[in-house]
Design a protein around this motif. Structure first.
Motif, PDB file in Angstrom:
ATOM      1  N   ALA A 168      43.483  14.948 114.239  1.00  0.00           N
ATOM      2  CA  ALA A 168      44.580  15.878 113.947  1.00  0.00           C
ATOM      3  C   ALA A 168      44.062  17.166 113.312  1.00  0.00           C
ATOM      4  O   ALA A 168      44.720  18.202 113.411  1.00  0.00           O
ATOM      5  CB  ALA A 168      45.598  15.204 113.022  1.00  0.00           C
ATOM      6  N   GLY A 169      42.904  17.104 112.686  1.00  0.00           N
ATOM      7  CA  GLY A 169      42.351  18.289 112.004  1.00  0.00           C
ATOM      8  C   GLY A 169      42.487  18.150 110.498  1.00  0.00           C
ATOM      9  O   GLY A 169      43.580  17.918 109.992  1.00  0.00           O
ATOM     10  N   CYS A 170      41.375  18.253 109.805  1.00  0.00           N
ATOM     11  CA  CYS A 170      41.413  18.151 108.340  1.00  0.00           C
ATOM     12  C   CYS A 170      40.211  18.906 107.791  1.00  0.00           C
ATOM     13  O   CYS A 170      39.492  19.565 108.538  1.00  0.00           O
ATOM     14  CB  CYS A 170      41.395  16.681 107.892  1.00  0.00           C
ATOM     15  SG  CYS A 170      39.828  15.845 108.212  1.00  0.00           S
ATOM     16  N   ARG A 171      39.994  18.819 106.496  1.00  0.00           N
ATOM     17  CA  ARG A 171      38.887  19.575 105.900  1.00  0.00           C
ATOM     18  C   ARG A 171      37.535  19.070 106.372  1.00  0.00           C
ATOM     19  O   ARG A 171      36.622  19.839 106.613  1.00  0.00           O
ATOM     20  CB  ARG A 171      38.962  19.485 104.371  1.00  0.00           C
ATOM     21  CG  ARG A 171      39.718  20.651 103.772  1.00  0.00           C
ATOM     22  CD  ARG A 171      39.601  20.656 102.268  1.00  0.00           C
ATOM     23  NE  ARG A 171      38.210  20.810 101.826  1.00  0.00           N
ATOM     24  CZ  ARG A 171      37.849  20.897 100.573  1.00  0.00           C
ATOM     25  NH1 ARG A 171      38.751  20.843  99.622  1.00  0.00           N
ATOM     26  NH2 ARG A 171      36.575  21.015 100.239  1.00  0.00           N
ATOM     27  N   LEU A 172      37.417  17.739 106.485  1.00  0.00           N
ATOM     28  CA  LEU A 172      36.140  17.154 106.888  1.00  0.00           C
ATOM     29  C   LEU A 172      35.675  17.715 108.235  1.00  0.00           C
ATOM     30  O   LEU A 172      34.512  18.037 108.409  1.00  0.00           O
ATOM     31  CB  LEU A 172      36.260  15.624 106.953  1.00  0.00           C
ATOM     32  CG  LEU A 172      34.996  14.894 107.394  1.00  0.00           C
ATOM     33  CD1 LEU A 172      33.921  14.965 106.325  1.00  0.00           C
ATOM     34  CD2 LEU A 172      35.294  13.435 107.730  1.00  0.00           C
ATOM     35  N   CYS A 173      36.614  17.826 109.194  1.00  0.00           N
ATOM     36  CA  CYS A 173      36.248  18.283 110.543  1.00  0.00           C
ATOM     37  C   CYS A 173      36.521  19.772 110.696  1.00  0.00           C
ATOM     38  O   CYS A 173      36.554  20.277 111.805  1.00  0.00           O
ATOM     39  CB  CYS A 173      36.977  17.464 111.598  1.00  0.00           C
ATOM     40  SG  CYS A 173      38.768  17.506 111.426  1.00  0.00           S
ATOM     41  N   LYS A 174      36.732  20.467 109.598  1.00  0.00           N
ATOM     42  CA  LYS A 174      37.022  21.907 109.577  1.00  0.00           C
ATOM     43  C   LYS A 174      38.171  22.244 110.520  1.00  0.00           C
ATOM     44  O   LYS A 174      38.167  23.259 111.216  1.00  0.00           O
ATOM     45  CB  LYS A 174      35.780  22.703 109.953  1.00  0.00           C
ATOM     46  CG  LYS A 174      34.642  22.497 108.959  1.00  0.00           C
ATOM     47  CD  LYS A 174      33.465  23.424 109.282  1.00  0.00           C
ATOM     48  CE  LYS A 174      32.224  23.035 108.522  1.00  0.00           C
ATOM     49  NZ  LYS A 174      31.382  22.097 109.275  1.00  0.00           N
ATOM     50  N   SER A 180      35.730  11.922 117.455  1.00  0.00           N
ATOM     51  CA  SER A 180      36.999  12.260 116.814  1.00  0.00           C
ATOM     52  C   SER A 180      36.889  11.943 115.331  1.00  0.00           C
ATOM     53  O   SER A 180      36.369  10.909 114.930  1.00  0.00           O
ATOM     54  CB  SER A 180      38.139  11.478 117.452  1.00  0.00           C
ATOM     55  OG  SER A 180      37.852  10.102 117.458  1.00  0.00           O
ATOM     56  N   CYS A 181      37.374  12.843 114.510  1.00  0.00           N
ATOM     57  CA  CYS A 181      37.237  12.750 113.061  1.00  0.00           C
ATOM     58  C   CYS A 181      37.813  11.429 112.552  1.00  0.00           C
ATOM     59  O   CYS A 181      38.945  11.081 112.866  1.00  0.00           O
ATOM     60  CB  CYS A 181      37.954  13.928 112.424  1.00  0.00           C
ATOM     61  SG  CYS A 181      37.967  13.878 110.639  1.00  0.00           S
ATOM     62  N   PHE A 182      36.984  10.697 111.774  1.00  0.00           N
ATOM     63  CA  PHE A 182      37.440   9.374 111.315  1.00  0.00           C
ATOM     64  C   PHE A 182      38.440   9.478 110.177  1.00  0.00           C
ATOM     65  O   PHE A 182      39.071   8.509 109.800  1.00  0.00           O
ATOM     66  CB  PHE A 182      36.255   8.473 110.923  1.00  0.00           C
ATOM     67  CG  PHE A 182      35.331   9.071 109.889  1.00  0.00           C
ATOM     68  CD1 PHE A 182      35.653   9.027 108.546  1.00  0.00           C
ATOM     69  CD2 PHE A 182      34.141   9.671 110.277  1.00  0.00           C
ATOM     70  CE1 PHE A 182      34.797   9.575 107.599  1.00  0.00           C
ATOM     71  CE2 PHE A 182      33.284  10.232 109.335  1.00  0.00           C
ATOM     72  CZ  PHE A 182      33.618  10.181 107.995  1.00  0.00           C
ATOM     73  N   LYS A 183      38.569  10.686 109.639  1.00  0.00           N
ATOM     74  CA  LYS A 183      39.490  10.848 108.520  1.00  0.00           C
ATOM     75  C   LYS A 183      40.894  11.167 109.026  1.00  0.00           C
ATOM     76  O   LYS A 183      41.869  10.608 108.544  1.00  0.00           O
ATOM     77  CB  LYS A 183      38.986  11.975 107.601  1.00  0.00           C
ATOM     78  CG  LYS A 183      39.353  11.758 106.168  1.00  0.00           C
ATOM     79  CD  LYS A 183      38.403  12.506 105.247  1.00  0.00           C
ATOM     80  CE  LYS A 183      38.463  11.926 103.852  1.00  0.00           C
ATOM     81  NZ  LYS A 183      37.586  12.680 102.957  1.00  0.00           N
ATOM     82  N   CYS A 184      40.984  12.077 109.994  1.00  0.00           N
ATOM     83  CA  CYS A 184      42.316  12.506 110.459  1.00  0.00           C
ATOM     84  C   CYS A 184      42.582  12.023 111.872  1.00  0.00           C
ATOM     85  O   CYS A 184      43.638  12.288 112.429  1.00  0.00           O
ATOM     86  CB  CYS A 184      42.411  14.021 110.406  1.00  0.00           C
ATOM     87  SG  CYS A 184      41.258  14.848 111.524  1.00  0.00           S
ATOM     88  N   ASN A 185      41.621  11.309 112.464  1.00  0.00           N
ATOM     89  CA  ASN A 185      41.741  10.814 113.830  1.00  0.00           C
ATOM     90  C   ASN A 185      42.052  11.926 114.820  1.00  0.00           C
ATOM     91  O   ASN A 185      42.817  11.742 115.766  1.00  0.00           O
ATOM     92  CB  ASN A 185      42.799   9.694 113.904  1.00  0.00           C
ATOM     93  CG  ASN A 185      42.666   8.908 115.202  1.00  0.00           C
ATOM     94  OD1 ASN A 185      41.587   8.877 115.815  1.00  0.00           O
ATOM     95  ND2 ASN A 185      43.756   8.310 115.654  1.00  0.00           N
TER      96      ASN A 185
HETATM   97 ZN    ZN Z   1      39.455  15.524 110.421  1.00  0.00          ZN
END
Ligand code: ZN
Lengths: 711, 362
Positions: free
Chosen positions: B291-297, B284-289
């Motif tokens: 939720a979806g963000c740029r890092l995890c596209k 799970s994306c460590f930036k948005c946990n």
């Molecule tokens: Zn993310």
């Protein structure tokens, strides 16, 4: 591969939305990278797996969908609208290269009308990214995308003697392919030829001269199976990669040719008219024998940790087309899904038949994976294995980390450079002592036969070349003050020809520019030899290795008179000094650069300097300085040794205060100020005693080195 | 003796003092603000001299005090009181002025010696560890704490270790000189750290837990997302009764220690020749946990590596009975983790050694 959502629904009747399919397919191993709308359709971009060529077709993906969504795969219409006559009465086929063409089928349709494709066919091809050409070409393309079997349609009348020969090309033979390029072939390439010449590159691309045209009436449809390695070789050799070659390289279903023929003929007779022959020529001398794979149902749990009921295992495999082989013992007892004890289930086993399109299924674990991935890896619960062994770092990890931190503390940034360097550096540097073991100049180093960066064919025998490249990079980007170190392996050929190359840990340092203070913009002073030596000493101290000695030396890449060799436990372990002018010029360096390289492996393994406590002095010591003007060639170490060798019990330490040369010191000489510490263990030394000792020392130094005491 | 001895002397003493003290009188109640540091120090010194002159042992006031004993007894008290009062007044005047000046000098001294505490501290420039080292050490620390041994093997390998023992078929494209570097004497630059699995299993018998971080090579032209050399980490555990559950548990535990306890993992079926079953793992994306963000596209997941149960052919190649033992292996790119952790946009930065890049890592 682009997969049409509507097409999938026709093949499976599945009612999942495109979004649901995306998620479920991805979690079953068919990674859907994107979904986009295309008219009334959706296109799923699927990144398949290299061992699943069957996923390069809608049929293959449909089989997965049928497991995910339930229901069966419904094969499309296979019957020709009109049939008459045997194929062999219109053409003949001969396979000469049976090792490269394992199966060849041909069928004829007479009296077709070449015309544009109907709108639905154009739209569907367009949706998955294919351009429409004409009805017959589109249909062969369509069937390939549907069933995974590449096909080719020849204009029968353009074939000399209306027959085909599958053979190796003749060396130098030429063929103009459909893309209009004339290609020269070699004798390893498989071609389809007519009585006179090559007319297609087998499995790669058809020829232009026998291509379907508006005037074409009778066509021959080829559906074959070629050896993957042969297609790959031809495709690479000619730099020609096609939808067909992609599929043949990875393996098409060896049993799928007749089905694809039938589907193609059905569509052609429907959309382009004409009459098909009633049968196909099918040259298949060695039919594939199905592989039988046993499965103990308990292995699913043993390998995945999933509790999959036997009936689910059978259902999943069945839906993928992996059927049970004929009744045999426990296998047959697994037949009915009725109540049975868990114990009986865990004993149960069955034989399964690997389908012809699944060359990846060979052993029990392959079946376990099929069951596991469709049952769902998300259902596997996270468990930590019980601890039963102790963790351990690499040997000498403590020394590695300590020396790295020490070099950081001295202002050196850690660098990493490529392990392959330009062969031009071979003559520039002197390598670590003992690295090169082979006398032969041409083969003493390790060379890449296929470098990717031009010139970088040498597996580095020194870290310095890469570090100096990094220095140049920094200079080019406006950074003039650079201190770098790298820890990594250097390579040289084994002493024996054909032996595995030698790899050993090295550490190298470069320093150039000025010393700076953290947070300050101004420079404090120019870096020099002693900054580099100090950093090395700090690293060695952090590693706590037995004392390392420095002595003047000469080396190819170091400036004469400014080079030193390191020795540890009697063994040469590296060199440092100022980069020689010619090497610096080759790098276009205009400021002094200092470099060092050490045999890190030897130092990592060197004995630790032990610690033995010395009782603290009970009586005060007395220090006296002596400034001696001596020839420049007399080293500090020699002076120090001369004092030590006098063996005076009360002399405790000979340290350097400073070195001075310049005004009031004659050319060729310098003034060295030593501080000597005197102490006795049992009393306070009297001034006269110290005077006497100091006098002897000064006298010795004067006499031995032609030095004069400066007053 | 009569009071005549004292006579008008106290008035004379007072007048003499007041005349000299006059220029200091304004300091009795503040009034030193405009003085510079030097002026105030001079004033203080002069004031001290004034004090000595007017209250010291040789002063007129001291002489006057000596006369008290010689005044007639009945007047002595009154005269004594008078002189005492005179002395008190003089000392009070001196003290008050001195305090004012002292305070002013102290205030000026603070101003003069004020430090700019925001100036940089005194230390030579520090060097920096390479980001790959930082990430690699962190990972090693976590796995050593989880009972793993850190191992390494040759970077220049035989086909046996790089391919055969890893169940990579003779026709596999990875073996082609298009993809793998070869030396002129026929050795391969290892294309994955999985080679160390084989060395480790040959060196030791199960149960074993190994991680192998190291350099690997693939024939990719350098660009923003590729380098022909990069760092990988391979993990291997072989024991009795090991399942994919242990694989998932281990990878999840590692990622939680690295990215925090909220981290979740996801295993997707995949294919690798040396594992069966095989899976790729995402976290799970460590930036948005998630939720979806740029890092995890936008997906909420970050793809990290490959894993699976060690292929029975691999176990057999090193003499381990796959019916008795099973194991898992996993691997991921350390360079890729650097890209993620530090937000790098060009992987070539890792080996250019630009000081402006290197000094950002600590
Ligand atoms: Zn993310």
């Amino acid at each position: 591969m682009n997969i049409s959502y509507n097409w999938l629904r026709e093949l499976t009747g599945a009612r999942l939305t495109a979004g649901e399919l995306r998620e479920r397919l991805t979690m079953a191993g068919l990674e859907v990278e994107a979904v986009h709308e295309a008219g009334d359709d959706f296109v799923l971009e699927i990144a398949g797996l290299s061992n699943r060529p069957d996923w390069l077709s809608h049929l293959g993906v449909a089989r997965e969908v049928s497991v995910l969504a339930g229901g069966e795969v419904r094969l499309p219409e296979m019957r020709a609208a009109r049939e008459e006559g045997k194929t062999e009465s219109f053409t003949s086929v001969e396979v000469e290269a049976v090792d490269l063409c394992t199966r060849f089928t041909a069928r004829v349709v007479r009296g077709v009308s070449i015309a544009p494709s109907p709108a639905w066919l154009v739209a569907r091809l367009q949706a998955v990214g294919q351009r429409s050409i004409n009805n017959v070409a589109d249909i062969t393309n369509y069937v390939m995308l549907e069933l995974g079997q590449p096909l080719h349609a020849f204009d029968l009348e353009k074939l000399n003697e209306r027959r085909l020969v599958v053979r190796r090309a003749r060396a130098g033979e030429r063929l103009t392919t459909l893309d209009g390029v004339e290609r020269e072939l070699d004798a390893e390439m498989l071609v389809i030829a007519d009585a006179a010449r090559a007319v297609a590159l087998a499995g790669v691309m058809g020829g232009a001269e026998t291509e379907i045209s508006d005037a074409t009436r009778d066509i021959l449809i080829e559906a074959a199976h070629f050896a993957p390695a042969s297609v790959r070789r031809t495709s690479r050799a000619l730099g020609l990669q096609t939808e067909a070659s992609d599929r043949f390289e990875r393996g098409v279903d060896p049993e799928g040719q007749l089905r694809a023929q039938a589907r193609t003929v059905a569509l052609i007779t429907e959309l382009a008219g004409g009459t098909a022959t009633t049968d196909a020529i099918d040259l298949y001398p060695q039919p594939a024998t199905p592989t039988i794979v046993p499965l103990r149902f308990s292995r699913v749990r043993e390998l995945t940790g999933l509790d999959v009921p036997m009936r689910d295992s059978i259902r999943i495999l069945g839906a993928l087309g992996i059927e049970r082989a004929g009744a045999d013992g426990a296998g047959s007892s697994a037949d009915d899904g009725g109540a049975r004890s868990a114990a009986a289930e865990s004993e149960a086993a069955a034989n399964f038949v690997s389908p012809s399109w699944r060359t990846d299924i060979r052993i029990e674990e392959d079946l376990v994976e099929e069951v596991g991935r469709h049952f769902g890896y998300d259902k596997v619960s996270d468990t930590l294995p019980a601890a039963n062994v102790a963790g351990e770092y690499r040997a000498h990890e403590g020394r590695r980390r300590a020396s790295r931190r020490a070099l950081n503390a001295c202002g050196f940034d850690e660098a990493l450079t490529f392990s392959f360097i330009d062969t031009a550096h071979d003559e520039q540097f002197e390598f670590l002592p003992g690295l090169v073991r082979r006398a032969d100049e041409a083969s003493r180093l390790v060379t890449l036969s296929n470098p990717i960066i031009e010139g970088a064919a040498r597996m580095r025998p020194t870290l310095l070349a890469g570090l100096l490249d990094s220095v140049r990079h920094n200079f080019n980007h406006g950074t003039r003050d650079v201190r770098l170190f790298e820890m990594g392996r250097v390579y040289a050929a084994d002493s024996e020809e054909g032996g595995q190359p030698r790899e050993t840990d090295a550490c190298a340092l470069v320093a150039t520019g000025v010393a700076t203070e953290e947070g300050h913009a101004g420079a404090s002073r120019e870096l020099d030899f002693y900054d580099l030596k100090g950093a090395l000493e700090a690293a060695l101290a952090a590693m706590n290795v037995a004392p390392v000695e420095f002595a003047a030396t000469g080396a190819r890449h170091l400036r004469e008179g400014q080079a030193a060799q390191l020795t540890c436990e009697g063994r040469a372990v590296g060199m440092l000094g100022r980069l020689a002018d010619d090497v610096a010029a080759a790098y276009k360096f205009k400021q002094p650069v200092y470099v060092a390289e050490i045999d890190f492996a030897a130092l990592l393994a060197a004995a630790e300097a032990g610690v033995r406590y010395a009782p603290l002095a009970r009586f005060p010591s007395v220090t006296r300085d002596a400034s001696l003007v001596a020839p420049r060639r007399v080293t500090f170490a020699e002076m120090q040794r001369a004092v030590v060798e006098l063996n005076l019990e009360q002399v405790r330490r000979v340290a350097l205060v400073y070195v001075y040369e310049g005004e009031r010191v004659p050319e060729g000489r310098r003034s060295v100020t030593l501080r000597i510490e005197y102490r006795a263990d049992d009393r306070t030394l009297r001034d006269e005693e110290v005077d006497e000792l100091h006098g002897r020392i000064v006298g010795t130094l004067e006499e031995k080195f032609g030095a004069q005491l400066k007053r | 003796m009569s009071s005549g001895i004292v006579g008008q002397q106290p008035e004379t003493v007072r007048e003499a003092f007041e005349q000299e003290f006059g220029r200091f009188a304004r300091f009795r109640a503040g009034g030193a603000d405009e003085l510079t540091f030097a002026e105030a120090e001079t004033a203080l010194r002069e004031l001290a001299e004034l004090r000595t002159r007017h209250t010291g042992k040789k002063s007129a006031l001291a002489g006057l005090k000596k006369l008290i004993g010689r005044v007639a007894a009945e007047e002595r008290a009154a005269v004594g009181q008078q002189i005492q009062q005179l002395e008190n007044e003089i000392i009070a005047a001196l003290e008050e002025s001195k305090q004012t000046l002292d305070a002013h000098v102290a205030a000026l001294r603070v101003e003069r010696e004020l430090l700019d505490v925001t100036l940089p501290g005194r230390r030579t420039r520090r060097g920096h560890q390479h980001p790959i080292t930082l990430v690699r050490q962190r990972i090693e620390d976590i796995f050593v704490a989880m009972g793993y041994t850190v191992e390494d093997g040759p970077e220049i390998e035989t086909d046996f270790y790089n391919f055969d023992a890893l169940n990579i078929p003779p026709t596999h494209p990875a073996r082609s000189p298009q993809d793998t570097f070869y030396t002129t004497e026929g050795f391969a630059l290892r294309s994955q750290t999985s080679t160390v699995q084989i060395h480790a299993m040959q060196r030791r018998k199960p149960p074993l837990r190994v991680i192998a971080p190291g350099k690997v090579f693939r024939r990719d032209t350098p660009d923003a997302t590729h380098n022909p050399m990069f760092f990988q980490l391979e993990g291997l555990l072989v024991d009795r009764g090991i399942t994919m559950g242990h694989l998932k548990g281990t990878v999840t535990e590692f990622l939680r220690r690295l990215y925090g306890p909220q981290t979740r993992t996801r295993f997707r079926p995949s294919y690798f020749p040396f594992t069966e079953p095989s899976a790729e793992f995402d976290f799970s994306c460590f930036k948005c946990n998630g939720a979806g963000c740029r890092l995890c596209k936008g997906s909420g997941w970050i793809e990290l590596g490959g894993s699976g149960m060690v292929h029975p052919n691999v176990l057999r190649a090193v003499g381990i009975d796959p019916q008795e033992f099973s194991g898992f292996a996993f691997g991921f790119g350390i360079d890729r983790m650097c890209m993620l952790n530090f937000g790098l946009d060009d992987i070539r930065l890792l080996f250019e050694n630009d000081v402006r890049f290197l000094e950002q890592f600590n």
